[in-house]
Design an enzyme around this catalytic site. Sequence first.
Site, PDB file in Angstrom:
ATOM      1  N   GLY A 152     -76.161  37.260  14.134  1.00 49.21           N
ATOM      2  CA  GLY A 152     -76.531  35.936  13.666  1.00 49.21           C
ATOM      3  C   GLY A 152     -77.945  35.626  14.120  1.00 49.21           C
ATOM      4  O   GLY A 152     -78.392  36.128  15.160  1.00 49.21           O
ATOM      5  N   GLN A 197     -85.009  30.460  16.208  1.00 44.25           N
ATOM      6  CA  GLN A 197     -85.160  31.681  16.985  1.00 44.25           C
ATOM      7  C   GLN A 197     -86.346  32.523  16.522  1.00 44.25           C
ATOM      8  O   GLN A 197     -86.824  33.375  17.263  1.00 44.25           O
ATOM      9  CB  GLN A 197     -83.892  32.532  16.924  1.00 44.25           C
ATOM     10  CG  GLN A 197     -82.716  31.920  17.651  1.00 44.25           C
ATOM     11  CD  GLN A 197     -81.520  32.824  17.561  1.00 44.25           C
ATOM     12  OE1 GLN A 197     -80.758  32.762  16.599  1.00 44.25           O
ATOM     13  NE2 GLN A 197     -81.364  33.687  18.551  1.00 44.25           N
ATOM     14  N   CYS A 227     -77.092  36.489  23.129  1.00 43.44           N
ATOM     15  CA  CYS A 227     -78.023  35.845  22.210  1.00 43.44           C
ATOM     16  C   CYS A 227     -79.324  36.638  22.172  1.00 43.44           C
ATOM     17  O   CYS A 227     -79.820  37.054  23.219  1.00 43.44           O
ATOM     18  CB  CYS A 227     -78.288  34.415  22.678  1.00 43.44           C
ATOM     19  SG  CYS A 227     -79.366  33.469  21.585  1.00 43.44           S
ATOM     20  N   LEU A 228     -79.868  36.820  20.974  1.00 44.60           N
ATOM     21  CA  LEU A 228     -81.137  37.529  20.854  1.00 44.60           C
ATOM     22  C   LEU A 228     -82.260  36.785  21.574  1.00 44.60           C
ATOM     23  O   LEU A 228     -83.238  37.399  21.986  1.00 44.60           O
ATOM     24  CB  LEU A 228     -81.509  37.722  19.379  1.00 44.60           C
ATOM     25  CG  LEU A 228     -80.552  38.576  18.551  1.00 44.60           C
ATOM     26  CD1 LEU A 228     -81.047  38.686  17.110  1.00 44.60           C
ATOM     27  CD2 LEU A 228     -80.359  39.950  19.167  1.00 44.60           C
ATOM     28  N   HIS A 249     -72.236  29.202  17.251  1.00 43.28           N
ATOM     29  CA  HIS A 249     -73.355  29.615  18.102  1.00 43.28           C
ATOM     30  C   HIS A 249     -74.683  29.354  17.390  1.00 43.28           C
ATOM     31  O   HIS A 249     -75.611  28.783  17.970  1.00 43.28           O
ATOM     32  CB  HIS A 249     -73.202  31.106  18.436  1.00 43.28           C
ATOM     33  CG  HIS A 249     -74.306  31.680  19.252  1.00 43.28           C
ATOM     34  ND1 HIS A 249     -74.140  32.046  20.563  1.00 43.28           N
ATOM     35  CD2 HIS A 249     -75.602  31.958  18.956  1.00 43.28           C
ATOM     36  CE1 HIS A 249     -75.286  32.526  21.033  1.00 43.28           C
ATOM     37  NE2 HIS A 249     -76.183  32.486  20.067  1.00 43.28           N
ATOM     38  N   GLU A 250     -74.780  29.764  16.123  1.00 48.30           N
ATOM     39  CA  GLU A 250     -76.019  29.586  15.368  1.00 48.30           C
ATOM     40  C   GLU A 250     -76.267  28.108  15.054  1.00 48.30           C
ATOM     41  O   GLU A 250     -77.405  27.641  15.095  1.00 48.30           O
ATOM     42  CB  GLU A 250     -76.001  30.421  14.082  1.00 48.30           C
ATOM     43  CG  GLU A 250     -75.871  31.919  14.304  1.00 48.30           C
ATOM     44  CD  GLU A 250     -76.884  32.498  15.286  1.00 48.30           C
ATOM     45  OE1 GLU A 250     -78.021  31.996  15.355  1.00 48.30           O
ATOM     46  OE2 GLU A 250     -76.526  33.463  15.988  1.00 48.30           O
ATOM     47  N   HIS A 308     -78.051  26.408  17.764  1.00 52.64           N
ATOM     48  CA  HIS A 308     -79.506  26.620  17.765  1.00 52.64           C
ATOM     49  C   HIS A 308     -80.223  25.540  16.961  1.00 52.64           C
ATOM     50  O   HIS A 308     -81.327  25.130  17.320  1.00 52.64           O
ATOM     51  CB  HIS A 308     -79.862  27.995  17.183  1.00 52.64           C
ATOM     52  CG  HIS A 308     -79.738  29.119  18.157  1.00 52.64           C
ATOM     53  ND1 HIS A 308     -80.506  29.209  19.305  1.00 52.64           N
ATOM     54  CD2 HIS A 308     -78.941  30.213  18.159  1.00 52.64           C
ATOM     55  CE1 HIS A 308     -80.187  30.317  19.961  1.00 52.64           C
ATOM     56  NE2 HIS A 308     -79.225  30.937  19.298  1.00 52.64           N
TER      57      HIS A 308
END
Length: 192
Positions: free
Chosen positions: A43, A48, A87-88, A129-130, A133
């Site tokens: 994701g 991000q 997480c990235l 999660h996304e 963000h």
Amino acid sequence: MKVFTLGEEVLREKALPVEQIDDTIRSLIERMFVTMKEHNGIGLAGPQVGEKLRLFVVEIDDGVQRVFINPQIIETSAQTSFYEEGCLSIPKVYEDIERPEKIRVQALNEQGRPFTLDADGLLARVIQHEYDHLEGVLFIDRGDPEFKQKTVESFKKRAERRAQKEAEKKAREAKIAAKIAAKNGIKAGAGC
């Protein structure tokens, strides 16, 4: 595309609605999928990659590429579960996070068509999660406060070390450039 990491402001700002879904947005979505795959993610949200827009992309193990533009989570289940998240934007950090097991989300796809999706399991978790963000929330905000504090401090130290190394590199480059300039100046003056 650059993936912004913990400590960079864009990750803590609330994203703005996408006003028009056009070729620019579709190109951004394509590049986000490429970036997500390059980083082995499942994701990726606009903030991000430095885009303060309410959109994210998801591709879990079912291989379906999903796009969510201006999403709204309209329903969540009372049942929750814990699952280890990463997480990235916070590489190599993992924590068990509690979230609702099922959700219902409404959004627009990359063609601007509205849809409603009922999701459970990993897909529901990744969407939540996304979505976080887009609200300026990171998964560490939903876990143990002590773990969050240690993670934030660790990333702050990393950023300071990177900045120091960059300053040292620039100083070395300036010193070399000054030596070259001085040497060239001597050669130019020697012929007079």
